[in-house]
Write a protein that holds these residues in place. Structure first.
Motif, short mmCIF file in Angstrom:
data_model
loop_
_atom_site.label_atom_id
_atom_site.label_comp_id
_atom_site.label_asym_id
_atom_site.label_seq_id
_atom_site.Cartn_x
_atom_site.Cartn_y
_atom_site.Cartn_z
N LEU A 292 0.91 -1.10 0.00
CA LEU A 292 -0.07 0.00 0.02
C LEU A 292 0.64 1.13 -0.07
O LEU A 292 1.14 1.97 0.98
N THR A 293 1.20 1.73 -1.04
CA THR A 293 2.37 2.86 -1.43
C THR A 293 1.47 3.67 -2.30
O THR A 293 0.72 3.40 -3.07
N LYS A 294 1.85 5.03 -2.49
CA LYS A 294 1.31 5.85 -3.24
C LYS A 294 1.31 5.64 -4.83
O LYS A 294 0.37 5.73 -5.48
N GLU A 295 2.42 5.02 -5.39
CA GLU A 295 2.49 4.56 -6.67
C GLU A 295 1.59 3.52 -7.06
O GLU A 295 1.30 3.41 -8.47
N LYS A 296 1.17 2.81 -6.12
CA LYS A 296 0.05 1.66 -6.63
C LYS A 296 -1.24 2.13 -6.75
O LYS A 296 -2.16 1.50 -7.45
N ASN A 297 -1.80 3.56 -6.54
CA ASN A 297 -2.93 4.16 -6.91
C ASN A 297 -4.05 3.43 -6.51
O ASN A 297 -5.17 3.31 -7.34
N VAL A 298 -4.08 2.78 -5.38
CA VAL A 298 -5.22 1.95 -4.80
C VAL A 298 -6.45 3.08 -4.75
O VAL A 298 -7.60 2.64 -4.42
N GLU B 261 -3.06 4.22 6.32
CA GLU B 261 -3.76 4.95 7.03
C GLU B 261 -4.40 6.17 6.23
O GLU B 261 -5.84 6.53 6.35
N PHE B 262 -3.90 6.69 5.25
CA PHE B 262 -4.49 7.53 4.19
C PHE B 262 -5.50 6.95 3.57
O PHE B 262 -6.81 7.62 3.29
N LEU B 263 -5.45 5.86 3.11
CA LEU B 263 -6.37 4.94 2.32
C LEU B 263 -7.58 4.62 2.97
O LEU B 263 -8.74 4.68 2.76
N LYS B 264 -7.46 4.21 4.51
CA LYS B 264 -8.60 3.90 5.22
C LYS B 264 -9.31 5.16 5.50
O LYS B 264 -10.62 5.16 5.58
N ASP B 265 -8.57 6.39 5.67
CA ASP B 265 -9.25 7.74 5.76
C ASP B 265 -10.21 7.87 4.42
O ASP B 265 -11.40 8.48 4.20
N TYR B 266 -9.47 7.61 3.19
CA TYR B 266 -10.21 7.88 1.90
C TYR B 266 -11.33 7.10 1.69
O TYR B 266 -12.18 7.41 1.20
N ALA B 267 -11.37 5.69 2.58
CA ALA B 267 -12.40 4.93 2.05
C ALA B 267 -13.53 4.92 3.16
O ALA B 267 -14.51 4.20 3.10
N GLN B 268 -13.56 5.98 3.91
CA GLN B 268 -14.71 6.08 4.97
C GLN B 268 -15.85 6.15 4.40
O GLN B 268 -16.12 6.87 3.43
N GLY B 269 -17.01 5.46 5.10
CA GLY B 269 -18.16 5.42 4.55
C GLY B 269 -18.63 4.45 3.55
O GLY B 269 -19.86 4.40 2.83
N LEU B 270 -17.55 3.97 2.88
CA LEU B 270 -18.10 2.97 1.79
C LEU B 270 -17.53 1.62 2.09
O LEU B 270 -17.05 1.15 3.30
#
Length: 365
Positions: free
Chosen positions: A205-211, A238-247
């Motif tokens: 889970l790194t930025k370049e993988k564009n998850v 942690e960024f991705l977990k915040d980004y996916a909040q509510g989904l």
């Protein structure tokens, strides 16, 4: 130096990734299918512990992070070649170890690259003094190589464009073991699908993988039946977990491939097409092995792995393209079944571990 049946594998990276898994599998095959005595000159402790070689055949090298360490590794490598009468060196990774081949005293030198080798073409185009020196070293290194193994045609073409005189490039795609069935101890990790269409993304889970693109797809579809499973760990989690909040997105963390693949209908690979972060991703072959088709961008050698519309889908780097393909499969279960069957056929014909290793042994022998 007398003729011998000895090979030493140089793997100086401190990280444990696809290249180190490759070395572990190569050692196992060399032991089972040849009479070569195998030595490992490596840095990563996990690789060393998993190699299952006699203690006296394992030598720890320096991390390849600095040029100074590379020189030290070259000196020690030649000492080992002379001491044990080793005639073949297998360099794992370019430039981590392959650039040392021009200093090797071995009779036979083979290198495998684990990327699209874009850096080589960029190096050749540059006119800076530093890169001119590096280009000279690259050229001398390739002059000493008996074979270079490229993991896709894109990497082969980049090598041939950078060094037109070098024609000893073998394309051997990554092979993987078939994903295992779920063990009893893993049953508790498998969730009931609840009539959901489950898509998945597995990677570091790194930025370049564009998850984020996979998460955006769930947001755009806005369908309660669509669920996204994300497997893996990394500094971006942690960024991705915040980004996916509510989904309808679930993070599995580090889990076995079996736990991940047996829960999803389709896998997504969202790395940008112009990135060098993926070459021939092992996860695509793993998914194919149990009939999970992949929807992917055209990054690296992926177009060589997926036959578009036959065993998976190739996508543009945007939400709309991924949503279109997912919706198509949700509405057409027969198409999904067809892709699934063809994915297994593609795996068996092109991406098994045994096929890859047999081709590699042909190069070595």
């Amino acid at each position: 130096m007398e003729n011998s049946n000895k090979i030493i594998i140089l793997s100086p990276s401190s990280m444990y990734g696809g290249g180190e898994v490759y070395v572990k599998n190569l050692i196992l095959d060399l032991k089972q299918k040849t009479d070569l005595e195998v030595f490992l000159f490596a840095n990563n402790d996990k690789l060393i512990s998993e190699s299952l070689l006699p203690t006296q055949n394992i030598i720890k090298c320096h991390d390849s992070a600095s040029q100074y360490n590379k020189v030290l590794n070259a000196i020690k490598l030649n000492i080992l070649i002379k001491k044990y009468s080793i005639d073949t060196v297998f360099f794992n990774g370019l430039p981590e170890s392959g650039l040392l081949s021009f200093l090797s005293l071995a009779k036979k030198n083979i290198c495998i690259g684990h990327s699209n080798e874009i850096s080589v073409t960029e190096l050749v185009k540059s006119r800076s003094l530093k890169n001119k020196v590096l280009k000279f070293i690259y050229q001398r290194s390739f002059d000493r190589l008996d074979s270079f193994i490229a993991i896709n045609k894109k990497a082969r073409d980049n090598i041939n464009a950078a060094f037109p005189g070098f024609r000893r490039v073998e394309v051997i795609y990554n092979g993987v073991p078939k994903v295992k069935e779920i063990e009893n101890s893993e049953q508790s990790f498998i969730k009931n699908k609840k009539n959901e269409f489950v898509i998945g993304r597995i990677c570091r889970l790194t930025k370049e993988k564009n998850v984020e693109l996979a998460i955006d797809v769930v947001r755009k579809l806005n369908n309660p039946k669509v669920k996204l499973l994300i497997a893996g760990d990394g500094e971006y989690i942690e960024f991705l977990k915040d980004y996916a909040q509510g989904l309808n997105v679930e993070f599995l963390g580090l889990v076995s491939p079996a736990i991940f693949y047996h829960q999803i209908d389709v896998m997504l690979l969202t790395t940008p097409s112009d990135s060098n972060a993926d070459a021939t991703p092992l996860v695509i072959s793993e998914a194919m092995s149990i009939g999970v088709p992949t929807i992917s961008t055209c990054v690296g050698g992926v177009p060589e792995l997926i036959s578009n519309g036959i065993d998976g889908f190739l996508c543009d780097d945007n939400i709309e393209s991924f949503c279109e393909k997912i919706s198509k499969l949700m509405l057409d279960s027969h198409l999904l079944d067809e892709l699934s069957r063809n994915a297994i056929i593609s795996y068996n014909e092109k991406f098994t571990l045994n096929l890859m290793m047999n081709k590699t042994l042909n190069v070595i022998l």
